[in-house]
Design an enzyme around this catalytic site. Sequence first.
Site, PDB file in Angstrom:
ATOM      1  CB  CYS A  31      -0.919  -0.045   1.220  1.00  0.00           C
ATOM      2  SG  CYS A  31      -1.805   1.482   1.554  1.00  0.00           S
ATOM      3  CB  CYS A  34       0.154   1.879   4.055  1.00  0.00           C
ATOM      4  SG  CYS A  34      -1.544   1.326   3.811  1.00  0.00           S
TER       5      CYS A  34
END
Length: 106
Positions: A31, A34
């Site tokens: 991600c 993230c």
Amino acid sequence: MGTTPVTDATFENDVIGSDTPVVVDFWAEWCGPCKQIGPSLEELAGELDGKVKIVKLNVDENPNAASRYGVRGIPTLLVFKDGAVASSKVGAAPKSALKQWIEGAI
């Protein structure tokens, strides 16, 4: 003091049973957003030490907690106070916005 990893096995004790508010970062290795907020959360964990714990839960390795709290997109941040979700935030944000959100929630 940086962020601490939690798992499905430790979630109940580390998050639900915590005496202090806990920010849970639901994330995954793949991600991009993230990874973008990771360094900010590490810094905030140090800055807010004693007021709040910031923990990270890898959703690929620990799907139960993510499923239990309806996490559909990552990064998802949940603030837990007294064992319950007090606030949530989905998506990346600048460090200043994250800090303001956390302080407002605790």
